[in-house]
Design an enzyme around this catalytic site. Structure first.
Site, short mmCIF file in Angstrom:
data_model
loop_
_atom_site.label_atom_id
_atom_site.label_comp_id
_atom_site.label_asym_id
_atom_site.label_seq_id
_atom_site.Cartn_x
_atom_site.Cartn_y
_atom_site.Cartn_z
N ASN A 12 -8.70 -6.13 4.15
CA ASN A 12 -7.21 -6.21 3.62
C ASN A 12 -7.16 -5.06 2.34
O ASN A 12 -6.46 -5.76 1.30
CB ASN A 12 -6.65 -7.39 3.48
CG ASN A 12 -4.99 -7.53 3.17
OD1 ASN A 12 -4.68 -8.27 2.67
ND2 ASN A 12 -4.50 -6.56 3.79
N ARG A 15 -7.17 -0.48 5.32
CA ARG A 15 -6.13 0.23 6.27
C ARG A 15 -4.94 -0.82 6.35
O ARG A 15 -3.85 -0.16 6.67
CB ARG A 15 -6.97 -0.10 7.64
CG ARG A 15 -8.29 0.90 7.79
CD ARG A 15 -9.00 0.78 8.85
NE ARG A 15 -9.75 -0.40 8.68
CZ ARG A 15 -10.85 -1.22 9.32
NH1 ARG A 15 -10.76 -0.72 10.68
NH2 ARG A 15 -11.40 -2.17 8.94
#
Ligand code: 4NP
Length: 159
Positions: A12, A15
């Site tokens: 997290n 992407r």
């Protein structure tokens, strides 16, 4: 009722926050749905919880017109399946990890984000261990395409 979308990758910080920022930017340009879509992102791992996105995602995202500055990492949780209508994984391993915690009663859409993209690729490649900018630009290219496809789907549902 809003449609709620959660993007999920491993950390997290690369992407899925990029997907959150790109998709939010695209949705915000569409007056007819901009108030009807809620967007978040999370990681299957909690290693980076509370951290800002990777500096490369911040910087390259900014050069492409996307603002990731305010985003902070968090780990996905079982309760997300009660909150979100779409839970979209960046790669097959993320999807496998999500399927392992998917409650039986979840009736939303759990799948790969790139199923909505105009691309033969099915996974957004993890850029974290790459050198140079190219991997981060490819992430944005794939996410832009999938965002456009997802918007077509959501517009069909909403209007
Ligand atoms: P992301 O990339 O899943 O796109 O956020 C990664 C970030 C961190 C790590 C791996 C992938 N990591 O091993 O810490």
């Amino acid at each position: 009722m809003a449609i709620k979308v959660l993007f999920v990758c491993l950390g997290n910080i690369c992407r899925s926050p990029t997907a959150e920022a790109v998709f939010r930017s695209r949705v915000s340009e569409l007056l007819e749905i901009s108030q009807l879509v809620e967007i978040d992102s999370a990681g299957t791992a909690g290693w980076h919880s509370g951290s800002a996105p990777d500096p490369r995602s911040l910087q390259i995202g900014a050069t492409r017109g996307y603002d990731l500055e305010s985003l902070r990492a968090r780990q996905v949780k079982a309760g997300d399946f009660d909150q979100f209508d779409y839970i979209l994984a960046m790669d097959q391993q993320n999807l496998t990890d999500l399927e392992a915690i998917r409650p039986a009663h979840f009736s939303g859409h759990l799948g790969l984000f790139l199923d909505f993209a105009d691309s033969s690729k099915r996974e957004v490649p993890d850029p974290y261990y790459t050198s140079g900018d190219q991997g981060f630009h490819e992430v944005i290219d794939l996410i832009e395409s999938a965002s456009d496809g997802l918007i077509v789907r959501i517009k069909d549902q909403l209007v």
